[in-house]
Design a protein around this motif. Structure first.
Motif, PDB file in Angstrom:
ATOM      1  N   TYR A  34       5.743  30.307   5.472  1.00 34.11           N
ATOM      2  CA  TYR A  34       4.910  30.883   6.530  1.00 34.11           C
ATOM      3  C   TYR A  34       3.464  30.399   6.408  1.00 34.11           C
ATOM      4  N   ARG A  35       2.968  30.355   5.192  1.00 36.53           N
ATOM      5  CA  ARG A  35       1.596  29.921   4.973  1.00 36.53           C
ATOM      6  C   ARG A  35       1.430  28.422   5.216  1.00 36.53           C
ATOM      7  N   ASP A  36       2.481  27.663   4.941  1.00 43.67           N
ATOM      8  CA  ASP A  36       2.402  26.210   5.058  1.00 43.67           C
ATOM      9  C   ASP A  36       2.612  25.705   6.481  1.00 43.67           C
ATOM     10  N   ALA A  37       3.259  26.501   7.322  1.00 45.29           N
ATOM     11  CA  ALA A  37       3.681  25.999   8.633  1.00 45.29           C
ATOM     12  C   ALA A  37       2.517  25.738   9.580  1.00 45.29           C
ATOM     13  N   LYS A  38       1.504  26.564   9.560  1.00 46.43           N
ATOM     14  CA  LYS A  38       0.454  26.492  10.582  1.00 46.43           C
ATOM     15  C   LYS A  38      -0.257  25.148  10.606  1.00 46.43           C
ATOM     16  N   ILE A  39      -0.516  24.576   9.440  1.00 45.05           N
ATOM     17  CA  ILE A  39      -1.271  23.325   9.394  1.00 45.05           C
ATOM     18  C   ILE A  39      -0.532  22.192  10.099  1.00 45.05           C
ATOM     19  N   LEU A  40       0.793  22.322  10.246  1.00 48.15           N
ATOM     20  CA  LEU A  40       1.560  21.275  10.913  1.00 48.15           C
ATOM     21  C   LEU A  40       1.214  21.182  12.396  1.00 48.15           C
ATOM     22  N   GLU A  41       0.656  22.242  12.968  1.00 46.74           N
ATOM     23  CA  GLU A  41       0.209  22.210  14.354  1.00 46.74           C
ATOM     24  C   GLU A  41      -1.219  21.678  14.495  1.00 46.74           C
ATOM     25  N   ILE A  42      -1.821  21.315  13.350  1.00 41.09           N
ATOM     26  CA  ILE A  42      -3.213  20.873  13.346  1.00 41.09           C
ATOM     27  C   ILE A  42      -3.359  19.464  12.763  1.00 41.09           C
ATOM     28  N   GLY A  43      -2.843  19.250  11.549  1.00 32.32           N
ATOM     29  CA  GLY A  43      -3.037  17.989  10.845  1.00 32.32           C
ATOM     30  C   GLY A  43      -2.380  16.794  11.527  1.00 32.32           C
ATOM     31  N   GLU A  44      -2.987  15.629  11.371  1.00 26.88           N
ATOM     32  CA  GLU A  44      -2.535  14.360  11.965  1.00 26.88           C
ATOM     33  C   GLU A  44      -2.360  14.464  13.483  1.00 26.88           C
ATOM     34  N   GLY A  45      -3.286  15.165  14.100  1.00 26.72           N
ATOM     35  CA  GLY A  45      -3.261  15.339  15.548  1.00 26.72           C
ATOM     36  C   GLY A  45      -2.759  16.706  15.922  1.00 26.72           C
ATOM     37  N   THR A  46      -3.609  17.513  16.542  1.00 25.57           N
ATOM     38  CA  THR A  46      -3.224  18.862  16.927  1.00 25.57           C
ATOM     39  C   THR A  46      -2.127  18.832  17.993  1.00 25.57           C
ATOM     40  N   SER A  47      -1.503  19.980  18.202  1.00 32.01           N
ATOM     41  CA  SER A  47      -0.486  20.068  19.255  1.00 32.01           C
ATOM     42  C   SER A  47      -1.072  19.742  20.621  1.00 32.01           C
ATOM     43  N   GLU A  48      -2.339  20.093  20.826  1.00 27.80           N
ATOM     44  CA  GLU A  48      -2.994  19.782  22.095  1.00 27.80           C
ATOM     45  C   GLU A  48      -3.141  18.265  22.283  1.00 27.80           C
ATOM     46  N   ILE A  49      -3.468  17.569  21.203  1.00 30.81           N
ATOM     47  CA  ILE A  49      -3.575  16.113  21.272  1.00 30.81           C
ATOM     48  C   ILE A  49      -2.214  15.487  21.554  1.00 30.81           C
ATOM     49  N   GLN A  50      -1.152  16.042  20.965  1.00 30.93           N
ATOM     50  CA  GLN A  50       0.193  15.500  21.243  1.00 30.93           C
ATOM     51  C   GLN A  50       0.538  15.656  22.713  1.00 30.93           C
ATOM     52  N   ARG A  51       0.220  16.800  23.273  1.00 25.08           N
ATOM     53  CA  ARG A  51       0.485  17.007  24.703  1.00 25.08           C
ATOM     54  C   ARG A  51      -0.321  16.033  25.556  1.00 25.08           C
ATOM     55  N   LEU A  52      -1.546  15.765  25.136  1.00 29.85           N
ATOM     56  CA  LEU A  52      -2.384  14.813  25.863  1.00 29.85           C
ATOM     57  C   LEU A  52      -1.771  13.422  25.819  1.00 29.85           C
ATOM     58  N   LEU A  53      -1.291  13.002  24.643  1.00 28.23           N
ATOM     59  CA  LEU A  53      -0.678  11.686  24.510  1.00 28.23           C
ATOM     60  C   LEU A  53       0.587  11.574  25.365  1.00 28.23           C
ATOM     61  N   ILE A  54       1.378  12.632  25.361  1.00 28.11           N
ATOM     62  CA  ILE A  54       2.599  12.621  26.159  1.00 28.11           C
ATOM     63  C   ILE A  54       2.261  12.534  27.640  1.00 28.11           C
ATOM     64  N   ALA A  55       1.284  13.318  28.074  1.00 30.75           N
ATOM     65  CA  ALA A  55       0.890  13.301  29.482  1.00 30.75           C
ATOM     66  C   ALA A  55       0.385  11.923  29.887  1.00 30.75           C
ATOM     67  N   ARG A  56      -0.430  11.293  29.033  1.00 27.82           N
ATOM     68  CA  ARG A  56      -0.941   9.971  29.359  1.00 27.82           C
ATOM     69  C   ARG A  56       0.176   8.933  29.427  1.00 27.82           C
ATOM     70  N   SER A  57       1.187   9.091  28.588  1.00 22.18           N
ATOM     71  CA  SER A  57       2.310   8.145  28.617  1.00 22.18           C
ATOM     72  C   SER A  57       3.078   8.246  29.929  1.00 22.18           C
ATOM     73  N   LEU A  58       2.942   9.363  30.616  1.00 22.04           N
ATOM     74  CA  LEU A  58       3.597   9.569  31.902  1.00 22.04           C
ATOM     75  C   LEU A  58       2.731   9.142  33.088  1.00 22.04           C
ATOM     76  N   GLY A  59       1.570   8.570  32.767  1.00 23.57           N
ATOM     77  CA  GLY A  59       0.680   8.079  33.800  1.00 23.57           C
ATOM     78  C   GLY A  59      -0.315   9.092  34.288  1.00 23.57           C
ATOM     79  N   LEU A  60      -0.409  10.245  33.632  1.00 25.61           N
ATOM     80  CA  LEU A  60      -1.362  11.278  34.035  1.00 25.61           C
ATOM     81  C   LEU A  60      -2.708  11.015  33.381  1.00 25.61           C
ATOM     82  N   ARG A  61      -3.766  11.074  34.162  1.00 25.72           N
ATOM     83  CA  ARG A  61      -5.101  10.834  33.643  1.00 25.72           C
ATOM     84  C   ARG A  61      -6.026  11.983  34.005  1.00 25.72           C
TER      85      ARG A  61
END
Length: 384
Positions: free
Chosen positions: A357-384
């Motif tokens: 439980y204590r270790d899981a949260k950082i996975l949504e932050i480190g090496e690119g936050t979840s928000e950044i992943q969504r941004l990358l996915i959206a851009r790959s779909l041609g959304l700007r």
């Protein structure tokens, strides 16, 4: 024909690491975690097994495997503990991989054999306190003076940067002005112990308590001009490619944590009784564990798909972002559900799910936050 079965070589590796995690890591890691102590003995054993050299050629001391092999090892380690897993992940994908991908022949021959053997660790100095997800806002500078890089600035949250095994940190720094008027960012190798390079005391962290994380500072730190890693001014592009690969590795780690939650819950619900029955007989518990297993299965397929494209040499940025997003969500959700199933015991650090439980949260932050992943996915779909 679609076949998701592992070949004999990958399956043998997976089983070897699985057995190591259960027999060597599981019995002792709780103590390291409570003491917030780096597990040097376990790291040494992982080095002897060749885990730090998995994706590197034999000519540089590696095992001649591929990146998928590293991911399988990370998943099995994280089923038991994430601190050990992140030590391996950062040591390989952030410490050694930049040297392998972008280094000169001389740099590879100097650094990789020890890094691949696990006798040395490298770190990746990217994040800064005022930057976070905006890595382009790098403020650390490096000026070429009389054939030496003079580095000034600081880096935050750097894994494997302060151990007695740490031999180098690859630092991103502003080295001039780009042709378009923006920052020219380059990467430079700074050996541990270099005058002007200071490692701050370790952080007090919520999780990953048996891993090593520090803030770094550079004050007129001088290294030879040949310590430039890759092409001058290509540092930003270089670290983006390193992070793309690393997201697949972090996804594998997240899958391991999520699977570990299922493993622990299956054991617990077969033993724990309430109201005259083992709690695993209650449909509410069964449904919760079924949802947990579904998340693991989905996330594993996502990182398998991303790793397959990487190994084949195909573009994989979108797939890496998807894998990282799905697996970090799965890890966080499964850790929460596992803690709920364990009840009060889930809130105790002596039980693995408390660590999960204590270790899981950082996975949504480190090496690119979840928000950044969504941004990358959206851009790959041609959304700007």
């Amino acid at each position: 024909m679609i076949d998701f079965r592992l070949d004999e070589e990958h399956e043998a590796l997976r089983k070897t690491v699985h057995d190591f995690a259960r027999s060597e890591v599981a019995p002792v890691i709780g103590g390291y975690y409570e003491r917030e102590e780096f597990p040097y003995e376990l790291v040494a054993k992982m080095g002897e097994m060749g885990l730090f050299g998995l994706p590197f050629p034999e000519e540089f001391g590696g095992m001649g495997g591929d990146y998928f092999a590293l991911c399988l090892a990370l998943e099995e380690l994280a089923r038991v503990d994430s601190s050990v897993a992140i030590t391996l992940e950062a040591g390989v994908s952030l410490g050694a991989m930049p040297v392998y991908r972008f280094g000169t022949r001389e740099q590879r021959e100097r650094w990789l054999p020890e890094l691949c053997a696990g006798r040395a660790l490298g770190a990746f100095g990217l994040t800064e306190s005022g930057g976070g997800s905006d890595a382009g806002a790098t403020r650390t500078t490096a000026k070429l003076v009389d054939g030496e890089w003079v580095i000034n600035g600081s880096k935050s949250f750097i894994t494997n940067s302060g151990t007695t095994l740490t031999r180098l940190v690859t630092v991103t720094a502003v080295t001039g002005t780009a042709p378009g008027g923006g920052k020219e960012i380059s990467t430079i190798i700074v050996p541990a112990g270099t005058f002007g390079f200071t490692v701050a005391p370790k952080y007090s962290k919520v999780g990953w308590n048996a891993s090593d994380t520090h803030e770094l500072s550079f004050s007129d730190c001088r290294v030879p001009g040949e310590n430039l890693l890759g092409e001058r001014g290509r540092g930003y592009a270089q670290f983006l490619s390193i992070l793309d690969e690393g997201r697949i590795a972090i996804a594998a780690l997240g899958v391991g944590l999520a699977q570990g939650c299922v493993d622990e819950c299956l054991r617990y619900v077969g033993e724990r009784e309430a109201f005259g029955h083992r709690i695993g007989e209650y449909q509410a518990i069964q449904f919760k564990i079924a949802d947990m297993e579904t998340r693991v299965h989905t996330a594993r397929l996502a990182y398998y798909a991303a790793a397959a494209k990487l190994v084949r040499g195909e573009p994989f940025k979108k797939e890496a972002a998807i894998a990282k997003l799905v697996s970090s969500n799965a890890a966080m959700d499964n850790a929460r559900d596992a803690t709920q199933i364990f009840g009060g015991y889930g809130f105790m650090n002596e039980f693995p799910v408390g660590r999960f439980y204590r270790d899981a949260k950082i996975l949504e932050i480190g090496e690119g936050t979840s928000e950044i992943q969504r941004l990358l996915i959206a851009r790959s779909l041609g959304l700007r």
